[in-house]
Design an enzyme around this catalytic site. Structure first.
Site, PDB file in Angstrom:
ATOM      1  CG  ASP A 294      -1.715   1.213   1.450  1.00 27.80           C
ATOM      2  OD1 ASP A 294      -1.534   2.181   0.680  1.00 27.80           O
ATOM      3  OD2 ASP A 294      -2.546   1.215   2.379  1.00 27.80           O
TER       4      ASP A 294
ATOM      5  CE1 TYR B 242      -3.613   0.155  11.606  1.00 26.57           C
ATOM      6  CE2 TYR B 242      -3.183   2.341  10.754  1.00 26.57           C
ATOM      7  CZ  TYR B 242      -3.836   1.141  10.671  1.00 26.57           C
ATOM      8  OH  TYR B 242      -4.705   0.917   9.649  1.00 26.57           O
TER       9      TYR B 242
ATOM     10  CE  LYS C 125      -5.806  -6.037  11.217  1.00 28.60           C
ATOM     11  NZ  LYS C 125      -5.394  -7.150  12.060  1.00 28.60           N
TER      12      LYS C 125
ATOM     13  CD  GLN D 186      -9.518 -27.750 -12.635  1.00 30.94           C
ATOM     14  OE1 GLN D 186     -10.351 -26.974 -12.243  1.00 30.94           O
ATOM     15  NE2 GLN D 186      -9.826 -28.999 -12.981  1.00 30.94           N
TER      16      GLN D 186
HETATM   17  C1  F6R Z   1      -7.650  -0.400   8.033  1.00 29.44           C
HETATM   18  C2  F6R Z   1      -7.486   0.871   7.339  1.00 29.44           C
HETATM   19  C3  F6R Z   1      -8.423   1.980   7.618  1.00 29.44           C
HETATM   20  C4  F6R Z   1      -7.787   3.024   8.524  1.00 29.44           C
HETATM   21  C5  F6R Z   1      -8.754   4.155   8.883  1.00 29.44           C
HETATM   22  C6  F6R Z   1      -8.107   5.249   9.725  1.00 29.44           C
HETATM   23  O1  F6R Z   1      -6.698  -1.317   7.653  1.00 29.44           O
HETATM   24  O2  F6R Z   1      -6.581   1.042   6.562  1.00 29.44           O
HETATM   25  O3  F6R Z   1      -9.622   1.508   8.155  1.00 29.44           O
HETATM   26  O4  F6R Z   1      -7.332   2.390   9.684  1.00 29.44           O
HETATM   27  O5  F6R Z   1      -9.230   4.750   7.707  1.00 29.44           O
HETATM   28  O6  F6R Z   1      -6.964   5.675   9.097  1.00 29.44           O
HETATM   29  P1  F6R Z   1      -6.011   6.817   9.661  1.00 29.44           P
HETATM   30  O7  F6R Z   1      -5.593   6.400  11.048  1.00 29.44           O
HETATM   31  O8  F6R Z   1      -4.877   6.817   8.670  1.00 29.44           O
HETATM   32  O9  F6R Z   1      -6.813   8.081   9.656  1.00 29.44           O
HETATM   33 MG    MG Z   2      -3.728   2.554   3.248  1.00 34.02          MG
HETATM   34 MG    MG Z   3      -5.053  -2.107   2.462  1.00 35.44          MG
END
Ligand code: F6R
Ligand code: MG
Ligand code: MG
Length: 379
Positions: free
Chosen positions: A11, A227, A230, A240
């Site tokens: 990502d 964080y 994910k 097959q």
């Molecule tokens: C889950 C994901 C989103 C963000 C959410 C908050 O994997 O990518 O749900 O966690 O949009 O994002 P931030 O903390 O970047 O504002």
């Molecule tokens: Mg993202």
């Molecule tokens: Mg993603």
């Protein structure tokens, strides 16, 4: 001749928020990989699932090859430059290292690779997910390779009757174990039913040890220690001729199951099988999605893809997933919608709770004080 299929994903920015990696980024990756065709790659296909870009590549260099990993890293770096120019959301979020050093594993991107001798006809399915984590494949891989109620071929096909071997990772202790179904299927379930800790990495056919499936199981949040989104996973499954049929592989996704991920990587949600077109999670940043691209490999070339979940036979699974989403969303920030503490991706939650720590008082002390107050001995 041996061929390797490498699926490397990252990502590096979303439009808008975490919903989708836009065309601009895919174009850059396409450009970088195109340059490498003939020299390093035989063929490639670039796609996205939600905010994750997936590079599907074939070559003759084997797994964990520095040139292939370096190429993927360069594609993501170039895409990051564009993402930064456009001020896309979370630009470069999965490139955790400053510079490439030999292998993308441990550096942020997720990676699933397998090498095999191409069969006379070689059907392969590449699964890409968003808003979930690698443990998402525990249940379906069990169904596909160990459950005859899902896979009829386990009973009818002589090549499969000896079963399959599962490599399972303990992502906390960084260890692994191999268990064989059907003999050890209960022990296998005892482990892989715990999504917090165990994750299927590979599946081999027991008869001849032929590789059947592989999952990207990097734990991004464990790597970064904070964080960073994910570890939206990818997986490769061969089908097959002595492996489960394409339809047996897909059948495992016909009755959606709950997986960790969704909003802020902090919630259980249903895994919804979708077409490439519909892999753009919106509601509550989800629900978690999976897409399935079918290829035939022909002398290393990727023929396809066939967008396998883009079929009416999965409409009901999607409906069911949406019903499950309605149902569990009602719980809001309460368990069991909310993930247990250790599985929550937001390491900021302990910070929120830390502020309350000194306000906690021993219940015994509170009771004593109440009694004293009743007797008028204190204010
Ligand atoms: C889950 C994901 C989103 C963000 C959410 C908050 O994997 O990518 O749900 O966690 O949009 O994002 P931030 O903390 O970047 O504002
Ligand atoms: Mg993202
Ligand atoms: Mg993603």
């Amino acid at each position: 001749e041996r061929v390797t299929i490498s699926v490397i994903k990252a990502d590096v920015g979303g439009l808008c928020g975490h919903t989708e990696a836009p065309e601009e980024l895919l174009d850059v990756c396409d450009y970088v990989l195109e340059e490498a065709v003939d020299e390093i790659l035989i063929d490639y296909y670039v796609t996205r699932c939600g905010d994750d870009i997936n590079l599907i590549m074939t070559h003759r260099l084997g797994i964990d090859n520095e040139k292939i990993h370096g190429l993927a890293w360069r594609a993501f770096e170039e895409a990051t430059k564009v993402a930064k120019e456009l001020k896309l959301y979370g630009a470069g979020q999965d490139l955790l290292a400053e510079a490439f050093s030999g292998n993308v594993r441990g550096m942020g991107p997720g990676c699933a690779e397998m090498e095999f001798v191409e069969r006379p006809s070689e059907p392969v399915i590449v699964f890409c997910c968003d808003k979930t984590d690698p443990s998402v494949f525990n249940l379906p891989l069990y169904r596909i390779f160990a459950d005859p109620f899902n896979t009829a071929g386990l009973v009818y096909d002589k090549s499969m009757i000896n079963g399959f071997k599962f490599d399972v990772l303990d992502v906390i202790e960084n260890k692994q174990i191999t268990l064989k179904a059907p003999e050890e299927s209960y022990q296998l379930l005892a482990l892989i039913g715990n999504l917090e800790r165990y994750c299927i990495k590979r599946v081999h056919r027991a008869k001849d040890n032929e590789i059947a499936a592989v999952v990207s199981s990097e734990k991004l949040n464990l790597i970064a220690g904070r964080y960073v989104g994910k570890d939206d996973p990818v997986a490769i499954v061969r089908a097959q001729s002595g492996m489960p049929a394409v339809g047996e592989v897909l059948e495992a996704f016909a009755t959606p199951h709950f997986v960790p991920g969704w909003m802020r990587g902090c919630h259980w949600g249903p895994l919804m099988p979708v077409s490439e077109e519909d892999a753009r999670p919106a509601r509550f940043d989800g629900p978690p999605r999976i897409m399935a691209l079918g290829f035939q490999i022909s002398n290393g070339k990727l023929i396809g893809p066939n967008d396998l979940f883009d079929d009416v036979s999965f409409n009901r699974a999607r409906e069911k997933a949406l019903e499950m989403a309605d149902m569990i969303r009602r719980m809001g920030p309460f368990q069991p919608h909310r993930l247990p503490e250790a599985m929550m991706e937001y390491t900021s939650v302990p910070e929120v709770l830390a502020e309350l720590k000194e306000r906690f008082v021993e219940t015994e002390k509170v009771e004593k004080a109440e009694k004293l107050r009743e007797r008028g001995e204190i204010e």
